[in-house]
Design a protein around this motif. Structure first.
Motif, PDB file in Angstrom:
ATOM      1  N   ASN A   1       0.811  -1.221   0.000  1.00  0.00           N
ATOM      2  CA  ASN A   1       0.000   0.000   0.000  1.00  0.00           C
ATOM      3  C   ASN A   1       0.845   1.273   0.000  1.00  0.00           C
ATOM      4  O   ASN A   1       0.495   2.269   0.628  1.00  0.00           O
ATOM      5  N   GLN A   2       1.932   1.231  -0.731  1.00  0.00           N
ATOM      6  CA  GLN A   2       2.822   2.385  -0.877  1.00  0.00           C
ATOM      7  C   GLN A   2       2.508   3.076  -2.205  1.00  0.00           C
ATOM      8  O   GLN A   2       3.244   2.951  -3.174  1.00  0.00           O
ATOM      9  N   HIS A   3       1.396   3.814  -2.229  1.00  0.00           N
ATOM     10  CA  HIS A   3       0.889   4.346  -3.492  1.00  0.00           C
ATOM     11  C   HIS A   3       1.820   5.335  -4.181  1.00  0.00           C
ATOM     12  O   HIS A   3       1.951   5.316  -5.400  1.00  0.00           O
ATOM     13  N   ALA A   4       2.472   6.200  -3.444  1.00  0.00           N
ATOM     14  CA  ALA A   4       3.350   7.192  -4.082  1.00  0.00           C
ATOM     15  C   ALA A   4       4.577   6.506  -4.694  1.00  0.00           C
ATOM     16  O   ALA A   4       4.941   6.777  -5.849  1.00  0.00           O
ATOM     17  N   LEU A   5       5.201   5.618  -3.937  1.00  0.00           N
ATOM     18  CA  LEU A   5       6.353   4.884  -4.472  1.00  0.00           C
ATOM     19  C   LEU A   5       5.942   3.993  -5.641  1.00  0.00           C
ATOM     20  O   LEU A   5       6.664   3.871  -6.625  1.00  0.00           O
ATOM     21  N   ARG A   6       4.764   3.394  -5.513  1.00  0.00           N
ATOM     22  CA  ARG A   6       4.258   2.528  -6.574  1.00  0.00           C
ATOM     23  C   ARG A   6       4.151   3.310  -7.876  1.00  0.00           C
ATOM     24  O   ARG A   6       4.524   2.811  -8.941  1.00  0.00           O
ATOM     25  N   THR A   7       3.659   4.521  -7.814  1.00  0.00           N
ATOM     26  CA  THR A   7       3.516   5.340  -9.013  1.00  0.00           C
ATOM     27  C   THR A   7       4.875   5.641  -9.634  1.00  0.00           C
ATOM     28  O   THR A   7       5.037   5.559 -10.855  1.00  0.00           O
ATOM     29  N   LEU A   8       5.847   5.954  -8.808  1.00  0.00           N
ATOM     30  CA  LEU A   8       7.199   6.216  -9.327  1.00  0.00           C
ATOM     31  C   LEU A   8       7.782   4.979  -9.995  1.00  0.00           C
ATOM     32  O   LEU A   8       8.408   5.064 -11.052  1.00  0.00           O
ATOM     33  N   VAL A   9       7.563   3.832  -9.375  1.00  0.00           N
ATOM     34  CA  VAL A   9       8.060   2.581  -9.941  1.00  0.00           C
ATOM     35  C   VAL A   9       7.345   2.276 -11.259  1.00  0.00           C
ATOM     36  O   VAL A   9       7.963   1.838 -12.227  1.00  0.00           O
ATOM     37  N   TRP A  10       6.044   2.528 -11.305  1.00  0.00           N
ATOM     38  CA  TRP A  10       5.284   2.324 -12.547  1.00  0.00           C
ATOM     39  C   TRP A  10       5.857   3.190 -13.671  1.00  0.00           C
ATOM     40  O   TRP A  10       6.023   2.726 -14.799  1.00  0.00           O
ATOM     41  N   ILE A  11       6.147   4.437 -13.353  1.00  0.00           N
ATOM     42  CA  ILE A  11       6.745   5.346 -14.344  1.00  0.00           C
ATOM     43  C   ILE A  11       8.062   4.766 -14.843  1.00  0.00           C
ATOM     44  O   ILE A  11       8.349   4.790 -16.046  1.00  0.00           O
ATOM     45  N   GLY A  12       8.857   4.228 -13.933  1.00  0.00           N
ATOM     46  CA  GLY A  12      10.125   3.606 -14.326  1.00  0.00           C
ATOM     47  C   GLY A  12       9.921   2.438 -15.271  1.00  0.00           C
ATOM     48  O   GLY A  12      10.635   2.296 -16.273  1.00  0.00           O
ATOM     49  N   GLY A  13       8.949   1.581 -14.980  1.00  0.00           N
ATOM     50  CA  GLY A  13       8.667   0.444 -15.853  1.00  0.00           C
ATOM     51  C   GLY A  13       8.215   0.878 -17.230  1.00  0.00           C
ATOM     52  O   GLY A  13       8.642   0.313 -18.256  1.00  0.00           O
ATOM     53  N   THR A  14       7.362   1.870 -17.278  1.00  0.00           N
ATOM     54  CA  THR A  14       6.898   2.390 -18.563  1.00  0.00           C
ATOM     55  C   THR A  14       8.062   3.009 -19.337  1.00  0.00           C
ATOM     56  O   THR A  14       8.180   2.823 -20.555  1.00  0.00           O
ATOM     57  N   ALA A  15       8.921   3.718 -18.639  1.00  0.00           N
ATOM     58  CA  ALA A  15      10.095   4.319 -19.286  1.00  0.00           C
ATOM     59  C   ALA A  15      11.016   3.246 -19.867  1.00  0.00           C
ATOM     60  O   ALA A  15      11.585   3.432 -20.956  1.00  0.00           O
ATOM     61  N   ILE A  16      11.154   2.134 -19.170  1.00  0.00           N
ATOM     62  CA  ILE A  16      11.990   1.040 -19.689  1.00  0.00           C
ATOM     63  C   ILE A  16      11.383   0.485 -20.974  1.00  0.00           C
ATOM     64  O   ILE A  16      12.099   0.256 -21.953  1.00  0.00           O
ATOM     65  N   SER A  17      10.073   0.270 -20.978  1.00  0.00           N
ATOM     66  CA  SER A  17       9.426  -0.230 -22.189  1.00  0.00           C
ATOM     67  C   SER A  17       9.615   0.754 -23.343  1.00  0.00           C
ATOM     68  O   SER A  17       9.890   0.342 -24.476  1.00  0.00           O
ATOM     69  N   ILE A  18       9.491   2.031 -23.062  1.00  0.00           N
ATOM     70  CA  ILE A  18       9.678   3.049 -24.104  1.00  0.00           C
ATOM     71  C   ILE A  18      11.119   3.053 -24.588  1.00  0.00           C
ATOM     72  O   ILE A  18      11.392   3.205 -25.787  1.00  0.00           O
ATOM     73  N   ALA A  19      12.066   2.856 -23.671  1.00  0.00           N
ATOM     74  CA  ALA A  19      13.482   2.802 -24.062  1.00  0.00           C
ATOM     75  C   ALA A  19      13.754   1.611 -24.982  1.00  0.00           C
ATOM     76  O   ALA A  19      14.503   1.737 -25.955  1.00  0.00           O
ATOM     77  N   ILE A  20      13.143   0.477 -24.698  1.00  0.00           N
ATOM     78  CA  ILE A  20      13.298  -0.688 -25.589  1.00  0.00           C
ATOM     79  C   ILE A  20      12.669  -0.375 -26.942  1.00  0.00           C
ATOM     80  O   ILE A  20      13.266  -0.636 -27.991  1.00  0.00           O
ATOM     81  N   LEU A  21      11.481   0.194 -26.914  1.00  0.00           N
ATOM     82  CA  LEU A  21      10.787   0.532 -28.153  1.00  0.00           C
ATOM     83  C   LEU A  21      11.600   1.527 -28.987  1.00  0.00           C
ATOM     84  O   LEU A  21      11.668   1.414 -30.220  1.00  0.00           O
ATOM     85  N   ALA A  22      12.242   2.466 -28.332  1.00  0.00           N
ATOM     86  CA  ALA A  22      13.045   3.468 -29.036  1.00  0.00           C
ATOM     87  C   ALA A  22      14.236   2.832 -29.785  1.00  0.00           C
ATOM     88  O   ALA A  22      14.756   3.425 -30.732  1.00  0.00           O
ATOM     89  N   MET A  23      14.619   1.637 -29.378  1.00  0.00           N
ATOM     90  CA  MET A  23      15.720   0.951 -30.054  1.00  0.00           C
ATOM     91  C   MET A  23      15.313   0.431 -31.443  1.00  0.00           C
ATOM     92  O   MET A  23      16.156   0.081 -32.253  1.00  0.00           O
ATOM     93  N   SER A  24      14.002   0.408 -31.666  1.00  0.00           N
ATOM     94  CA  SER A  24      13.542  -0.097 -32.959  1.00  0.00           C
ATOM     95  C   SER A  24      13.597   1.034 -33.981  1.00  0.00           C
ATOM     96  O   SER A  24      13.493   0.932 -35.109  1.00  0.00           O
TER      97      SER A  24
END
Length: 126
Positions: free
Chosen positions: A103-126
């Motif tokens: 139930n760490q909602h603020a940290l969870r949101t930051l971590v979610w942003i990180g995960g999305t950024a990683i997916s975008i970084a992989i996508l940017a390699m294409s």
């Protein structure tokens, strides 16, 4: 199969494993009911309800991650970098689930942003 492809498989299984925690620890009146799983989910509270929410978010995160890995591999991007980022995505998703359950909602949101950024970084390699 590449490490990134294994990570895609893990990412696909992780949501089900997440809600599985709630199913396995249910006792008595709240025992998991496979005949009426949607009714069972609607009655969850606390960390078990958050486990279900984390499961749904896991499924929501899948399309971007899978597309990113597939497109980066089709573009013949450096496989070692794709693998590293894919492993980072899995690590971040595990932290995300832990933050959700705790139930760490603020940290969870930051971590979610990180995960999305990683997916975008992989996508940017294409």
């Amino acid at each position: 199969m590449t490490i990134a492809n294994w990570c895609v498989l893990i990412a696909c299984l992780l949501p089900t494993a997440t809600v599985g925690l709630a199913k396995l620890t249910s006792r008595g009146a709240e025992r998991y009911n496979n005949k009426h799983p949607r009714d069972w989910v609607s009655g969850l509270t606390g960390w078990k309800a958050r486990a279900n929410a984390a499961q749904m978010n896991g499924f929501e995160a899948l399309p971007l991650f899978i597309a990113a890995v597939v497109l980066a591999q089709q573009a013949q991007a450096e496989q070692g970098r794709i693998d590293t980022l894919a492993m980072a995505f899995i690590a971040v998703r595990l932290v995300y689930v832990a933050m959700y359950l705790a139930n760490q909602h603020a940290l969870r949101t930051l971590v979610w942003i990180g995960g999305t950024a990683i997916s975008i970084a992989i996508l940017a390699m294409s």
